[in-house]
Scaffold this motif. Structure first.
Motif, PDB file in Angstrom:
ATOM      1  N   ALA A  12       0.817  -1.210   0.000  1.00  0.00           N
ATOM      2  CA  ALA A  12       0.000   0.000   0.000  1.00  0.00           C
ATOM      3  C   ALA A  12       0.849   1.257   0.000  1.00  0.00           C
ATOM      4  O   ALA A  12       1.997   1.266   0.456  1.00  0.00           O
ATOM      5  CB  ALA A  12      -0.915   0.004   1.222  1.00  0.00           C
TER       6      ALA A  12
ATOM      7  N   GLU B 167      -3.584   5.542  -0.483  1.00  0.00           N
ATOM      8  CA  GLU B 167      -4.545   4.472  -0.217  1.00  0.00           C
ATOM      9  C   GLU B 167      -4.796   4.315   1.278  1.00  0.00           C
ATOM     10  O   GLU B 167      -5.941   4.144   1.718  1.00  0.00           O
ATOM     11  CB  GLU B 167      -4.021   3.158  -0.795  1.00  0.00           C
ATOM     12  CG  GLU B 167      -3.931   3.142  -2.314  1.00  0.00           C
ATOM     13  CD  GLU B 167      -3.129   1.964  -2.841  1.00  0.00           C
ATOM     14  OE1 GLU B 167      -3.278   1.644  -4.037  1.00  0.00           O
ATOM     15  OE2 GLU B 167      -2.347   1.375  -2.074  1.00  0.00           O
TER      16      GLU B 167
ATOM     17  N   TYR C  21      -8.426   2.804   1.459  1.00  0.00           N
ATOM     18  CA  TYR C  21      -8.710   2.097   0.212  1.00  0.00           C
ATOM     19  C   TYR C  21      -7.920   0.791   0.185  1.00  0.00           C
ATOM     20  O   TYR C  21      -6.943   0.630  -0.548  1.00  0.00           O
ATOM     21  CB  TYR C  21      -8.359   2.998  -0.982  1.00  0.00           C
ATOM     22  CG  TYR C  21      -8.975   2.547  -2.285  1.00  0.00           C
ATOM     23  CD1 TYR C  21     -10.352   2.580  -2.466  1.00  0.00           C
ATOM     24  CD2 TYR C  21      -8.189   2.092  -3.335  1.00  0.00           C
ATOM     25  CE1 TYR C  21     -10.931   2.177  -3.659  1.00  0.00           C
ATOM     26  CE2 TYR C  21      -8.745   1.699  -4.532  1.00  0.00           C
ATOM     27  CZ  TYR C  21     -10.118   1.734  -4.687  1.00  0.00           C
ATOM     28  OH  TYR C  21     -10.687   1.329  -5.877  1.00  0.00           O
TER      29      TYR C  21
ATOM     30  N   LYS D 199       1.201   8.244  -4.335  1.00  0.00           N
ATOM     31  CA  LYS D 199       1.320   7.449  -5.566  1.00  0.00           C
ATOM     32  C   LYS D 199       2.375   8.018  -6.515  1.00  0.00           C
ATOM     33  O   LYS D 199       3.125   7.266  -7.148  1.00  0.00           O
ATOM     34  CB  LYS D 199      -0.039   7.408  -6.269  1.00  0.00           C
ATOM     35  CG  LYS D 199      -0.139   6.390  -7.388  1.00  0.00           C
ATOM     36  CD  LYS D 199      -0.299   4.999  -6.826  1.00  0.00           C
ATOM     37  CE  LYS D 199      -0.736   4.013  -7.884  1.00  0.00           C
ATOM     38  NZ  LYS D 199      -1.121   2.708  -7.304  1.00  0.00           N
TER      39      LYS D 199
ATOM     40  N   ASP E 175      -9.486   3.081  -9.669  1.00  0.00           N
ATOM     41  CA  ASP E 175      -9.370   3.786  -8.391  1.00  0.00           C
ATOM     42  C   ASP E 175     -10.017   5.162  -8.492  1.00  0.00           C
ATOM     43  O   ASP E 175      -9.792   5.892  -9.479  1.00  0.00           O
ATOM     44  CB  ASP E 175      -7.892   3.943  -8.005  1.00  0.00           C
ATOM     45  CG  ASP E 175      -7.266   2.622  -7.573  1.00  0.00           C
ATOM     46  OD1 ASP E 175      -7.914   1.570  -7.746  1.00  0.00           O
ATOM     47  OD2 ASP E 175      -6.124   2.643  -7.073  1.00  0.00           O
TER      48      ASP E 175
END
Length: 406
Positions: free
Chosen positions: A223, A227, A232, A251, A290
């Motif tokens: 992860a 997230e 998530y 990310k 996503d």
């Protein structure tokens, strides 16, 4: 004498502070910093050393390489000259910090147990994790498993195969269809529900855990910070593991490390560009994508920066909305011009997303406190570094007034 954890541009800021101090006291300073890692149970704290000698004008005359542990001799005399400063490479420092911390965690494990299992979907998070682990342990100690279901994209699975081949590791394919259907039959759960999605994630975790126990090693949680912030992920599914190496990276930063692995570590494309560029999906239902605007190496994403603002700078909805109304939000978050209009055509759209994100952030606290340890690389990471409590989403009176006016 210092114990200053490594963080983004920490050394540059320290040099500025010490130079300013020397401007007042006019004497040389020798700064000796801790090296190595400390594990407080929730976070891995990384100390990069970089001990430095400054002359009485604040110039750097000696600087120890990052993460060096040992003794260095320096003789003060007139021959000490300022050393040329190499331009800072943020991505290199970030990779080196994470690599050092992960290696330190492996060093604490008996040598024969230094094996790692990674669920390799073909997405950029698991791909970057695989590259990092091969760099640390070598290909023979890294075991990759792809666990497809009927929603899995064959193109993404092919990317996983390319990555494993490029890294010189084996990739086992272990479908989860029979496991998922058996649980659904036993419990009466229907396909297409959130519970059905969570069963898929937990089935994959069970395979990773079982394979890990066979080897006597560990398995990773892949992860990232975005997230984790929004919850998530599935508790006892993809939020389980031995360590979350990317748990303090948004990310965009994971994608930066993917490119760094290609360009600087392996000197070849081990992570295909299509993997770095693809729109992420949990692949838990048909055509799932996503629901966030993630960043790329050349462009910041709104939801990445939203998470950074909330966790590292303590922003709340009032601040977001106030800056949005004043037209300053894109500039403050360093977003491309037009990003907010592209994502949110009307103020109503912006407010709905803001409150959705705020609810997700607050309501997923229970997942974060049960997650594996996270390596600290930012101003404030989840874990002991970011004190949280279980609270319902709160909106200030000023926010409600701003919302009403909009």
């Amino acid at each position: 004498i210092s114990a200053s954890p490594w963080g983004w541009q920490k050394n540059r800021k320290r040099h500025q502070v010490i130079k300013s101090l020397i401007g007042e006291i006019k004497v040389p300073i020798i700064y000796v910093n801790n090296t190595g890692c400390q594990n407080n149970g929730d976070n891995i704290i990384n100390f990069d050393g970089v001990s430095t000698v400054y002359d009485n004008n604040g110039n750097i005359v000696r600087e120890v390489e990052p993460y060096f542990s040992g003794a260095k001799d320096v003789v003060f005399n007139d021959s000490l000259k300022p050393t040329p400063q190499i331009p800072q490479n943020d991505t290199r420092e970030l990779y080196l910090g994470i690599r050092t911390a992960v290696k330190s965690m492996f060093d604490a494990i008996p040598e024969q147990k230094r094996q790692v299992v990674i669920g390799l979907s073909g997405g950029v998070d698991s791909a970057t994790m695989a590259g990092l682990m091969v760099d640390i342990l070598g290909p023979r100690r890294v075991h990759l498993i792809n666990m497809p279901y009927e929603y899995s994209d064959p193109n993404v699975q092919n990317i996983a195969k390319k990555i494993a081949y490029s890294l010189g590791t084996t990739l086992e394919i272990k479908p989860i269809k029979e496991i998922v259907e058996a649980i659904c039959q036993r419990t009466g759960l229907e396909k297409g529900t959130l519970a059905h999605q969570n069963i898929q994630a937990r089935a994959r975790m069970e395979i990773l855990a079982a394979e890990t126990q066979k080897l006597g090693g560990v398995f990773t949680c892949n992860a990232n910070k975005t997230e984790i912030a929004f919850g998530y992920g599935t508790l006892d599914g993809d939020m389980r593991g031995w360590l979350i190496p990317f748990g303090d990276l948004v990310k965009r930063e994971v994608r930066q490390l993917a490119q760094y692995l290609n360009n600087e570590v392996f000197k070849k494309e081990i992570i295909p560009q299509e993997c770095i560029d693809q729109i992420p999906s949990a692949e838990l239902e048909n055509n799932q994508k996503d629901p966030f605007d993630y960043g790329y190496p050349t462009r910041r994403g709104y939801h990445d920066e939203w998470v950074r603002a909330v966790t590292e700078f303590r922003w709340n909805p009032e601040k977001f909305l106030g800056m949005y109304i004043d037209g300053r939000l894109e500039g403050e978050l360093k977003l491309e011009s037009g990003t907010l209009n592209r994502l949110f055509p009307t103020p109503k759209d912006f407010i709905e997303d803001l409150e959705r994100c705020w609810r997700m952030f607050n309501n997923s606290f229970f997942k974060r406190v049960q997650a594996p340890p996270i390596i600290i690389v930012s101003r404030r990471a989840f874990g002991r570094d970011l004190e949280e409590s279980i609270l319902s989403p709160h909106y200030t009176q000023k926010y409600l007034e701003l919302k009403k006016s909009v």
